[in-house]
Structures are given as C-alpha cells and as structure tokens.
Design a protein around this motif. Structure first.
Motif, PDB file in Angstrom:
ATOM      1  N   LEU A  70      37.187 -51.398 -38.189  1.00  0.00           N
ATOM      2  CA  LEU A  70      35.957 -51.444 -38.365  1.00  0.00           C
ATOM      3  C   LEU A  70      35.119 -50.329 -39.364  1.00  0.00           C
ATOM      4  O   LEU A  70      33.765 -50.933 -39.684  1.00  0.00           O
ATOM      5  N   ALA A  71      36.841 -49.715 -39.664  1.00  0.00           N
ATOM      6  CA  ALA A  71      35.750 -48.132 -40.760  1.00  0.00           C
ATOM      7  C   ALA A  71      35.938 -49.462 -42.013  1.00  0.00           C
ATOM      8  O   ALA A  71      35.049 -48.732 -43.010  1.00  0.00           O
ATOM      9  N   ASN A  72      36.532 -50.251 -42.312  1.00  0.00           N
ATOM     10  CA  ASN A  72      36.584 -51.534 -43.734  1.00  0.00           C
ATOM     11  C   ASN A  72      35.739 -53.296 -43.485  1.00  0.00           C
ATOM     12  O   ASN A  72      35.157 -53.461 -43.838  1.00  0.00           O
ATOM     13  N   ALA A  73      34.430 -52.337 -42.550  1.00  0.00           N
ATOM     14  CA  ALA A  73      33.314 -53.850 -41.827  1.00  0.00           C
ATOM     15  C   ALA A  73      32.198 -53.401 -42.522  1.00  0.00           C
ATOM     16  O   ALA A  73      31.565 -54.043 -42.945  1.00  0.00           O
ATOM     17  N   GLY A  74      32.565 -52.559 -43.332  1.00  0.00           N
ATOM     18  CA  GLY A  74      31.048 -52.535 -44.291  1.00  0.00           C
ATOM     19  C   GLY A  74      30.227 -51.416 -43.539  1.00  0.00           C
ATOM     20  O   GLY A  74      30.537 -51.050 -42.317  1.00  0.00           O
ATOM     21  N   GLU A  75      29.183 -50.733 -43.971  1.00  0.00           N
ATOM     22  CA  GLU A  75      28.267 -50.339 -43.496  1.00  0.00           C
ATOM     23  C   GLU A  75      26.630 -50.962 -42.279  1.00  0.00           C
ATOM     24  O   GLU A  75      27.019 -51.503 -42.146  1.00  0.00           O
ATOM     25  N   ASP A  76      27.276 -49.906 -41.223  1.00  0.00           N
ATOM     26  CA  ASP A  76      25.927 -50.234 -39.916  1.00  0.00           C
ATOM     27  C   ASP A  76      24.810 -51.033 -40.429  1.00  0.00           C
ATOM     28  O   ASP A  76      24.220 -49.928 -41.309  1.00  0.00           O
ATOM     29  N   TRP A  77      24.501 -52.359 -39.693  1.00  0.00           N
ATOM     30  CA  TRP A  77      22.943 -51.687 -39.990  1.00  0.00           C
ATOM     31  C   TRP A  77      22.184 -51.992 -38.602  1.00  0.00           C
ATOM     32  O   TRP A  77      23.026 -51.834 -37.076  1.00  0.00           O
ATOM     33  N   PHE A  78      21.050 -51.809 -38.357  1.00  0.00           N
ATOM     34  CA  PHE A  78      19.876 -51.940 -36.859  1.00  0.00           C
ATOM     35  C   PHE A  78      19.318 -52.982 -37.055  1.00  0.00           C
ATOM     36  O   PHE A  78      18.563 -53.103 -37.372  1.00  0.00           O
ATOM     37  N   CYS A  79      18.953 -53.290 -36.145  1.00  0.00           N
ATOM     38  CA  CYS A  79      18.352 -54.677 -35.859  1.00  0.00           C
ATOM     39  C   CYS A  79      16.492 -54.355 -35.836  1.00  0.00           C
ATOM     40  O   CYS A  79      16.469 -53.441 -34.996  1.00  0.00           O
ATOM     41  N   ALA A  80      16.223 -55.031 -36.717  1.00  0.00           N
ATOM     42  CA  ALA A  80      14.155 -54.893 -36.474  1.00  0.00           C
ATOM     43  C   ALA A  80      13.592 -55.281 -35.593  1.00  0.00           C
ATOM     44  O   ALA A  80      12.982 -55.521 -35.517  1.00  0.00           O
ATOM     45  N   PHE A  81      14.077 -55.770 -34.145  1.00  0.00           N
ATOM     46  CA  PHE A  81      14.181 -56.684 -33.353  1.00  0.00           C
ATOM     47  C   PHE A  81      14.054 -55.577 -32.294  1.00  0.00           C
ATOM     48  O   PHE A  81      13.174 -55.523 -31.546  1.00  0.00           O
ATOM     49  N   CYS A  82      15.684 -55.303 -31.941  1.00  0.00           N
ATOM     50  CA  CYS A  82      15.816 -54.269 -30.746  1.00  0.00           C
ATOM     51  C   CYS A  82      16.108 -53.410 -31.418  1.00  0.00           C
ATOM     52  O   CYS A  82      16.109 -52.071 -30.633  1.00  0.00           O
ATOM     53  N   GLY A  83      16.605 -52.716 -32.873  1.00  0.00           N
ATOM     54  CA  GLY A  83      16.875 -51.263 -33.234  1.00  0.00           C
ATOM     55  C   GLY A  83      18.238 -51.171 -32.742  1.00  0.00           C
ATOM     56  O   GLY A  83      18.656 -49.929 -33.227  1.00  0.00           O
ATOM     57  N   ALA A  84      18.987 -52.307 -32.128  1.00  0.00           N
ATOM     58  CA  ALA A  84      20.388 -51.419 -31.465  1.00  0.00           C
ATOM     59  C   ALA A  84      21.815 -51.725 -32.728  1.00  0.00           C
ATOM     60  O   ALA A  84      21.339 -52.228 -33.961  1.00  0.00           O
TER      61      ALA A  84
END
Length: 377
Positions: A70-84
């Motif tokens: 998970l640490a090497n998977a890149g930065e998290d992103w937040f969905c533009a539709f539901c915000g998750a």
C-alpha cells in the motif's frame, strides 16, 4: 555514510462515528464502514512523535508485505462522484466503482523538512508571556507615543508683567606680565602698543631662566610577554543520527536516517608573544618671558526695570579699551492649569525694546509645559 530507510504508517480519525487512530492501510472505518473522505480529520494523518534531537520517529517501521504494498501504490485519490479515498494504483473508485477522472483530488502532503517545534509552555506560564510582550510594546512603541503626546502644543494668551535690563562697561588696560612657555615654542617678537584700544601685539621678550621640566609622557616598548586567552572552537566529536521524512500521500511516510558528524564546543588556550609597553616621562626646557595682556582695571554697572536701557559712563585713555556686557529679561504670565510665569531673554536691545509692561502676548506651550514660542500681540 550508509543511509537507513523505513516506512512509517500514520493514523486517521473517522468523522462519521468518531473512531480514533485508524491505521492508514484502512480506506474504510473498521467500525462504521464509511470510506475515508477529503476532510480535515480524515485526510490529515498523524504520524506520531519524533525525537527532537534526531528527527527520528518514535513509531516502529512497517514490515508486513501488505502494508508495504500500500505504501508503494502511489498517492491516494478521492473520487469526484462519491468522495471516497482509493489507493493510487487503482483506476476505479473502490466505493462506487466510478472511473478516476481529471477532477479527482488528492490530499495535500505534509512537509517534514525541520524537526517539530518543542511543546508549548503550560497555561500557567502564559501571564508571564503577556507581561513580556507588554514590556516589549512599551519599550518599542511607548516612547514614541509619549513623544508625540509630549510634543503637542497649545496656544495661550499672556501678558508682560515686567521688564528688566542690566548693562556693564569694563575698562581694560594693556599691561606687562611675565609668563612661562616651552623654549621650542617661543620666538622673540617686539610688542606693539594699542591705539584707541586696538592694533596691539602682545609680543615675546626677555626669554630667561630656562629649566628642564617634565612636559608629558610617551609610550615605549619594554620587551615582550606571553599572553594567553581562553577561546572556544567547534570540533568533531563523533557521529549522531539525523533523520528526515517524506510524505508519500497515502498515509505512509518514508523515513531516511544517516549518521552525520557531530560537532562540539571545546575551550583552548590561545597564547602568543605580545609587546609590553611602559610610560616614560618626556622633558623639555621651560622658560620665563615678558609679554602683555589685557587686564580689567575698572567696571561700572547700570540696571533698570520697565524703562529704556542705558550704558554707564566710564572714560578711558588712548591705551585702554572698553568691553560691554548686557542682559535683558521679560517676565510674562499666562493661564495653564493655574497662573504660570515665563521669563524671556531677548538677545539684544532692539528685541528688548519691542516689549512693554502690560503688553499682550501669545505663548506656544507643549503638554509638558515647555514654552516653545512667544510672540507679541
């Protein structure tokens, strides 16, 4: 020197059910199953305390394979539709299944360039802080504020309650005297007598009785001496561990530590030979000589109040001269929190004659009571 790298996992707080310290590996709250969203408490991770001296995290590093993935998977992103929140290597939202679009957001990364500041002082010490700030304010700004107030002026009406004058004439005569001087500074010059009190030359005549006397001192070298002074310098004294952290944007930080040279202050004696000096007397020949100077032989004075000044009578011969002295005062009264009195001292007769007893005047006075200007009305 060899660098050591490890991964530190942060924690977040759920705003839906108020669960605290959820591990970053969880994109959903383990208690209410709500996804992590781009809010203050859910997007800001707590990575724990660090050592103030080294910057090293007090948490244990991540070692299990799933968390490292998970640490090497890149930065998290937040969905533009539901915000998750969804891990960086996923193209679709884990919560609603929507594809990642250009308007998907990422959380701001934390900067760890400097070790965290020390904890704030306890509340009981804050009054002292306010006192210190107050003292700084008074020191820096109080004097200027007081200066503005003190320099503010006001106009008051006043009246001349009296004038006075004093004059003197002094008769001086060019008289022979004996003086002493240094031989190398004396040159024989014939005196010249004054005519109608002017044109005189004191002269130097009959230089005699020269003797050796101390004229002063001088500084001379008197060998050398060993002088030692205690100084300090920075020297290497081993190594110390220093760490820095980098936010990966997904709840994990990468910590890199290395051993760097440690420097300490040490005292040492700086010794060197310096010239030693002493004071020794300087002698020269001092002589007696004849010359002339003006001496007072008579003085006449006159004074008055509320009238025109005059000079006292004093007759002098052709070899004498007159020296004149004069002083004038004008007393004024005005109202400023009670009756106040100010004494004006005109510089000459013309200025003095411009004031008469009973005359009105305008006085410019500061808040401190200093009279800055007086004008007749």
């Amino acid at each position: 020197m060899a660098k050591r790298t490890r991964i530190i996992e942060g924690t977040w707080n759920c705003t839906s059910c108020d669960t605290k310290a959820i591990a970053a590996r969880h994109k959903r709250c383990p208690r209410c199953n709500n996804p992590r969203e781009l809010t203050g408490q859910e997007s800001d991770f707590d990575f724990g305390e660090v050592d103030a001296a080294t910057g090293k995290s007090r948490r244990e590093g991540v070692t299990d394979a799933s968390a490292l993935e998970l640490a090497n998977a890149g930065e998290d992103w937040f969905c533009a539709f539901c915000g998750a929140a969804t891990r960086g290597d996923q193209a679709r939202c884990k919560h609603c299944g929507a594809e990642r679009t250009d308007d998907a957001k990422v959380a701001p990364r934390q900067a760890f360039s400097e070790p965290p500041p020390p904890p704030p002082p306890p509340a009981r010490k804050r009054p002292m802080l306010w006192l210190a700030l107050g003292a700084v304010f008074l020191c820096c700004f109080g004097s200027s504020v007081f200066g503005v107030w003190a320099g503010r002026t006001h106009e008051y009406a006043g009246e001349v309650v009296g004038t006075a004058w004093k004059r003197a004439v002094v008769q001086e005569r060019f008289t022979p005297v004996s003086k002493t001087g240094w031989q190398d500074e004396l040159r024989a010059v014939a005196p010249r007598m004054p005519v109608n009190g002017t044109g005189e030359l004191a002269g130097v005549a009959h230089i005699r009785d020269c003797v050796s006397r101390q004229r002063g001192t001088r500084r001379v070298a008197d060998g050398t001496e060993r002088v030692c002074r205690t100084k300090t310098r920075k020297v290497a004294c081993g190594t110390e561990e220093k760490c820095r952290r980098k936010d990966r944007g997904n709840g994990f930080v990468e910590e890199t530590c290395e051993d760097v040279t440690k420097y300490c202050r040490e005292s040492y004696e700086d010794c060197q030979n310096e010239t030693r000096y002493r004071q020794e007397p300087v002698y020269a020949r001092q002589c007696t000589y004849d010359t002339y100077e003006w001496k007072s032989v008579d003085r006449r004075e006159a004074s008055g109040a509320d009238d025109a000044p005059r000079w006292p009578d004093l007759a002098v011969g052709n070899a004498d001269r007159l020296r004149r002295e004069e002083a004038y005062t004008v007393r004024l009264r005005y109202e400023n929190d009670g009756v106040q009195e100010h004494v004006l001292e005109p510089k000459g007769e013309r200025e003095f004659l411009g004031w008469k007893k009973g005359q009105s005047a305008s006085l410019t006075v500061t808040n401190l009571g200093q009279v800055e200007k007086v004008l007749p009305r």
